[in-house]
Structures are given as C-alpha cells and as structure tokens.
Design an enzyme around this catalytic site. Sequence first.
Site, PDB file in Angstrom:
ATOM      1  NE  ARG A   1      -3.546   2.382   2.566  1.00 53.31           N
ATOM      2  CZ  ARG A   1      -4.229   2.768   3.634  1.00 53.31           C
ATOM      3  NH1 ARG A   1      -4.178   2.039   4.747  1.00 53.31           N
ATOM      4  NH2 ARG A   1      -4.949   3.873   3.599  1.00 53.31           N
ATOM      5  CG  HIS A   2      -0.732   4.893  -1.206  1.00 55.43           C
ATOM      6  ND1 HIS A   2      -0.883   5.785  -0.159  1.00 55.43           N
ATOM      7  CD2 HIS A   2      -1.981   4.516  -1.566  1.00 55.43           C
ATOM      8  CE1 HIS A   2      -2.155   5.959   0.092  1.00 55.43           C
ATOM      9  NE2 HIS A   2      -2.848   5.191  -0.733  1.00 55.43           N
TER      10      HIS A   2
ATOM     11  CB  THR B   1      -8.052   9.636  -0.876  1.00 56.24           C
ATOM     12  OG1 THR B   1      -7.618  10.130   0.391  1.00 56.24           O
ATOM     13  CG2 THR B   1      -7.135  10.190  -1.958  1.00 56.24           C
TER      14      THR B   1
ATOM     15  CD  GLU C   1      -8.576   3.055  -2.034  1.00 53.57           C
ATOM     16  OE1 GLU C   1      -9.028   1.937  -2.387  1.00 53.57           O
ATOM     17  OE2 GLU C   1      -7.970   3.232  -0.966  1.00 53.57           O
TER      18      GLU C   1
ATOM     19  CB  SER D   1      -1.934  10.205   0.523  1.00 50.32           C
ATOM     20  OG  SER D   1      -3.190  10.223   1.185  1.00 50.32           O
TER      21      SER D   1
END
Length: 243
Positions: A8-9, A21, A87, A12
């Site tokens: 997972r990034h 988001t 996403e 943010s």
Amino acid sequence: MRKLVLLRHGQSEWNKENRFTGWTDVDLSVDGVSEAAQAGRILKKNNYTFDAAYTSVLKRAIRTLQIVLYEMDLLWIPVYKSWKLNERHYGALQGLNKDETRDKYGEDQVHLWRRSVEVRPPALEKSDKRYPGNEKKYASLKEEELPVTENLEDTEKRVLQDWRELIAPNIKGGKNIIISAHGNTLRALVKYLDNIPSDGIANLNIPTGTPLVYELDENLEPITRYYLGMDGKIEDDKFPKKV
C-alpha cells in the site's frame, strides 16, 4: 514457490488529513515519502528483487513504487500502470473529512460505506468537477468504465481483470512481482487470494508503506503470507482466515 509483494502506498496528504480520497490524485506526505523509502530498504535488506512492477495511475502509488525501486536499485525494471488498480471510488464522499462525515451521517452508516462489500457511497454527478471523465488520464476509457461510486465488489471485479489477464500469468511464468497500490485495491486482492468471505474482510486494514508478502504454490494458491520488517517476517494473527 513464488513470492508476490503487495504494498500500500505511503501515507498521503489526505490520509494525514483524515479525508476520503478514492480517485482524487493527491501526493504523498513527507511521512509517506519516508515510509516508501523504508519499505525499499526493508525489501533490499531481505534480499528481494523484482522483474516487473504494477501500479495504479494515481501519483501516491506511482511515487511510492518509484521510491522503493530507487532504494533497491531497480528503477530499470518494467512498470505497468493501470486504472484498474486505482483505489476504490468513494463517490460524493471524496474530499470529505471522515470524522465530520461520521458526525453528519452516523458511525454505522459511514462504516457501511467504508467497509461493506455491497454498499456504495452516494454517487457523484457527472457534472461534478471530481468526475473522472474530466481528467486527461482517463480519456481513453468508455463512459461506462468511469465510476461515479464503487463498493468493494466493484473494485474487486476490475482488480481481478488485471490479476487474471496480466499479473498472474507473469507470476506463473517465474517473474518476481511487486504491486504498489491502495488500501481497498489490495483488500480486494487479498479477499480473492485467501478466499475470505465478505463478512470476514470488513475489518481488515492494510497499513501504509509495509510490504505484505505472499508465498504462492504453482497454482498461485497461498502457502503463507506475512508483513516484512527490517528483521524479517512480521506475523499478523489478526489477518482474516481463509475458508
């Protein structure tokens, strides 16, 4: 045995601000950049390498992957970007603060919108500036492919198209693969890989910037899976069990 790494990034800017988001293309926070770099160092220390990488078309996932590959000296490998790894689309909730949304609609309703497999959040109007049809990156998509809202089932359907057509064949062919994507994208893939029932996936949270390793047999059935830290495996006994 084959290994697949899901990531997972990093955090943010809107994770930090506790906002929905979805497809909004926000960047990593300063902490998110650090998380991505740490993930790359963890993978390198544990002697991982990759032949190809997959990510979404959202900059927080792309940038996370770039940072990881930089740390691993693997910027040269092929990277495939796909909107199907985006996403989950949160519809009209995108941009709203999660706590304020709970205050307005109630904890139970917001939990359903966030975690239910079947329930979709309120949809965007196509006239809304947040509608993805207004963005150049989606110009090649058909109108029916552009979501105005999604549930986890919708997300899973598009993610699995890429899994079956692009990613799984490469893994079966002996390629080492990393997927840098998003919380719900990866929850959908985990649900499929581990055959987790719909009522068992609701409380699964995949942390930002922490490599999740799947060891797969020749048929891509999971043998085991674990998070990876600097000192190796991090077992997670809260992970939903397969059926």
